[in-house]
Design a protein around this motif. Structure first.
Motif, short mmCIF file in Angstrom:
data_model
loop_
_atom_site.label_atom_id
_atom_site.label_comp_id
_atom_site.label_asym_id
_atom_site.label_seq_id
_atom_site.Cartn_x
_atom_site.Cartn_y
_atom_site.Cartn_z
N HIS A 8 4.41 54.15 28.95
CA HIS A 8 3.93 55.39 28.55
C HIS A 8 3.61 56.42 29.32
O HIS A 8 3.13 57.60 29.85
N GLU A 9 3.95 55.16 31.06
CA GLU A 9 4.18 56.35 32.22
C GLU A 9 4.73 57.14 32.87
O GLU A 9 5.24 58.41 32.94
N ASP A 10 6.27 56.01 33.74
CA ASP A 10 7.31 56.45 33.66
C ASP A 10 8.15 56.10 33.20
O ASP A 10 9.96 55.75 34.07
N SER A 11 8.33 55.28 32.82
CA SER A 11 10.18 54.76 32.09
C SER A 11 10.36 54.06 30.29
O SER A 11 9.27 54.90 29.97
N VAL A 12 11.39 53.81 30.18
CA VAL A 12 11.39 54.30 28.62
C VAL A 12 11.42 53.25 27.65
O VAL A 12 11.48 52.67 26.80
N ALA A 13 11.76 51.92 28.38
CA ALA A 13 12.21 51.23 28.17
C ALA A 13 11.59 49.44 28.79
O ALA A 13 11.31 50.03 29.86
N ALA A 14 11.57 48.35 28.28
CA ALA A 14 11.45 47.46 28.75
C ALA A 14 11.90 46.20 28.61
O ALA A 14 12.18 46.15 27.13
N PHE A 15 12.60 45.04 28.89
CA PHE A 15 12.77 43.92 28.63
C PHE A 15 11.84 42.74 29.45
O PHE A 15 11.14 42.59 30.57
N ARG A 37 19.78 46.08 43.09
CA ARG A 37 18.83 45.87 44.38
C ARG A 37 18.35 47.33 45.05
O ARG A 37 17.93 47.33 45.29
N SER A 38 19.12 48.02 43.99
CA SER A 38 19.14 49.65 45.01
C SER A 38 19.15 50.79 43.99
O SER A 38 19.10 51.47 44.14
N ASP A 39 20.03 50.40 42.53
CA ASP A 39 19.74 51.12 41.04
C ASP A 39 18.66 51.21 41.24
O ASP A 39 16.83 51.41 41.01
N GLU A 40 18.00 52.88 41.39
CA GLU A 40 16.57 53.67 41.08
C GLU A 40 16.07 53.42 39.66
O GLU A 40 14.88 54.09 39.82
N ARG A 41 17.16 53.68 38.71
CA ARG A 41 17.26 53.24 37.05
C ARG A 41 15.96 51.99 36.78
O ARG A 41 16.24 52.50 35.69
N ASP A 87 7.96 34.42 35.00
CA ASP A 87 8.48 35.56 33.45
C ASP A 87 8.69 37.06 34.80
O ASP A 87 7.66 36.46 36.02
N TYR A 88 9.71 37.24 34.89
CA TYR A 88 10.14 38.52 36.27
C TYR A 88 10.51 39.25 35.04
O TYR A 88 11.67 39.03 34.81
N ASN A 89 10.26 40.64 34.63
CA ASN A 89 10.45 41.66 33.71
C ASN A 89 11.09 42.65 34.07
O ASN A 89 10.78 42.88 35.47
N ARG A 90 11.67 43.98 33.68
CA ARG A 90 12.73 44.24 33.87
C ARG A 90 11.72 46.16 33.60
O ARG A 90 11.20 45.73 32.18
N VAL A 91 12.01 47.53 33.42
CA VAL A 91 11.65 48.41 32.99
C VAL A 91 12.63 49.28 33.39
O VAL A 91 13.67 49.59 34.45
N LEU A 92 13.00 50.19 32.27
CA LEU A 92 14.23 50.58 32.63
C LEU A 92 13.32 51.97 32.74
O LEU A 92 12.97 52.63 31.49
N LYS A 93 14.37 52.81 33.97
CA LYS A 93 13.89 54.61 33.58
C LYS A 93 14.38 55.71 33.12
O LYS A 93 13.64 56.75 32.42
N THR A 94 15.31 55.70 32.70
CA THR A 94 16.95 55.77 31.92
C THR A 94 17.54 54.75 30.90
O THR A 94 17.46 54.01 31.19
N LEU A 95 17.74 56.05 30.07
CA LEU A 95 18.76 55.26 28.85
C LEU A 95 20.27 56.03 29.52
O LEU A 95 20.92 55.86 28.53
N ASN A 96 20.02 57.23 30.17
CA ASN A 96 21.23 57.72 30.26
C ASN A 96 21.80 58.59 29.05
O ASN A 96 22.96 58.98 28.48
N ASP A 97 20.60 59.25 28.07
CA ASP A 97 21.02 59.44 27.33
C ASP A 97 21.28 59.59 25.78
O ASP A 97 21.37 60.22 25.50
N ILE A 98 21.06 58.24 25.84
CA ILE A 98 21.87 57.11 25.01
C ILE A 98 20.69 57.66 23.95
O ILE A 98 19.34 57.13 24.24
#
Length: 419
Positions: A371-378, A349-353, A258-269
């Motif tokens: 718990h360190e630098d992200s708010v959600a993970a898939f 490739r370029s979005d830092e979020r 698997d190659y998983n994703r973490v999100l830095k922000t939910l854009n205030d949602i």
């Protein structure tokens, strides 16, 4: 049919192989490589990432770095850290990670086959990375790390490969720092001829991993063919620069993680609104009970870590475009149904979020990041090798960060110098 050739490898010195071989150049940054090589003059990272032997702040893409790479490669050969084999041959390389063993044949693949589409691709390359490896290979006159190639319908190849591995004495066995064992066998010249003839029956191969290495090898071959044409030199097609080093794996030996994703922000949602928006395209269940394994179990399913809890997500059937191979991939579905419409993330490739975590790190790494630098993970279900090959057969390109292959071979166990 593909052209696969034997070659005279540069082999890590048997007695010092454990000090020499190193992780592939692209899994470590410069600082990590510098730390790994510290106190070890034999570490092959000095050849594959030569900037670690230059002052901090050196431009990683300067000619000074590539010249240092050539200097270090020549030094390794002069000191006998890597030694020229006595004959042209093929090699069997096995990696063992846990209970899983992965066997492949190290041989030269054809630049012409790459150019003509007999070596099939499924990813785009990043121009800067491609140029970097092209300049290093051209300056060093060598291939340092192998391209992963997969092939189908090679039962006789696989049968003989396993016979050699089970009956012949290995050249060297190394237990890697990551608890992966690496074993190399030298094929006889006769067996190498047998493999070469059997590969001539294989219609195509697939790049599983190493698109930048393959592209750089093609670039070097093209430049040298053009130079020969300018100089009026007639070529046979068998020149060293018309081939590159690859490990040829039977498809049964490869496994995609698997190659998983973490999100830095939910854009205030809010978390609640984010789940509500996701539920328009996915059936959402959860939060999962404590102790439940959150790993996805099937295609079109992923799991979400949000607010310190796991949720299971199943794509709604009417949201899947079954006429399109790419749009059926879980990574593309996540982009099309969540990342792009809800968060505005369109360029992975370029979005830092957004960031990506290889499956080798496990799902604990996802919760750690949240718990360190992200708010959600898939957490994603792995792409299947058959899907990869179908996409490559169709001439399509997979979304970025869709596949993660483990275990990875080590650089420096076997290298290939043109001269």
């Amino acid at each position: 049919m593909v052209k696969v050739r034997k070659f005279k490898g540069c082999l890590a010195d048997q007695e010092n192989a454990s000090k020499i071989i190193s992780p592939p150049y692209d899994v470590l940054n410069t600082q990590e490589a510098k730390e790994m090589a510290s106190g070890n003059d034999m570490c092959f990272l000095r050849v594959s990432k030569p900037e670690i032997d230059l002052p901090d702040g050196t431009n990683l893409y300067s000619q000074e770095v590539y010249d240092k790479g050539r200097e270090n490669l020549l030094y390794f050969r002069k000191q006998g850290y890597i030694k020229d084999d006595s004959d042209e041959r093929m090699y069997i390389y096995m990696q063992k990670m846990g209970e899983r063993e992965q066997y492949g044949i190290v041989a030269m693949a054809s630049v012409e086959d790459y150019e003509n589409g007999l070596i099939k691709r499924h990813e785009l390359t990043i121009k800067k990375k491609e140029e970097d490896r092209t300049k290093l290979s051209d300056t060093q006159n060598a291939n340092l790390g192998p391209v992963f190639l997969a092939f189908q319908d090679g039962e006789e190849i696989e049968k003989r490969m396993m016979e050699i591995a089970l009956t012949e004495e290995p050249y060297a066995i190394v237990d890697g720092h990551d608890e992966t064992q690496h074993v190399l066998w030298l094929c006889s010249v006769d067996d190498s001829e047998f493999f070469q003839n059997e590969f001539a029956k294989i219609p195509c191969t697939y790049i599983a991993d190493g698109h930048h290495r393959a592209a750089s090898a093609y670039n070097v071959g093209r430049m040298r063919r053009e130079k020969a044409a300018q100089d009026g030199v007639e070529l046979s097609g068998e020149e060293p620069f018309n081939f590159f080093m690859a490990i040829h794996y039977p498809e049964s030996n490869l496994k995609i993680m698997d190659y998983n994703r973490v999100l830095k922000t939910l854009n205030d949602i809010s978390n609640e609104d984010f789940l509500q928006k996701i539920s328009e395209s996915y059936d959402v269940s959860g939060p999962l009970e404590e102790g439940t394994d959150p790993k996805p179990t099937k295609k079109n399913e992923c799991t979400l870590y949000l607010g310190n809890q796991w949720y299971r997500l199943q794509v709604k059937d009417d949201k899947i475009d079954k006429s399109n191979l790419i749009k059926q991939l879980d990574s593309q579905l996540l982009t099309d149904l969540v990342l792009s419409p809800i968060l505005g993330i369109t360029d992975l490739r370029s979005d830092e979020r957004i960031d990506f975590v290889g499956g080798i790190r496990g799902l604990d790494e996802l919760t750690k990041r949240c718990h360190e630098d992200s708010v959600a993970a898939f957490a994603m279900y792995p792409v299947q090798l058959q899907e990869l090959m179908e996409i490559a057969d169709a001439g399509l390109i997979m979304p970025p960060k869709s596949t993660w292959f483990e275990p990875k071979p080590r650089d420096g166990f076997i290298s290939r110098c043109f001269d």
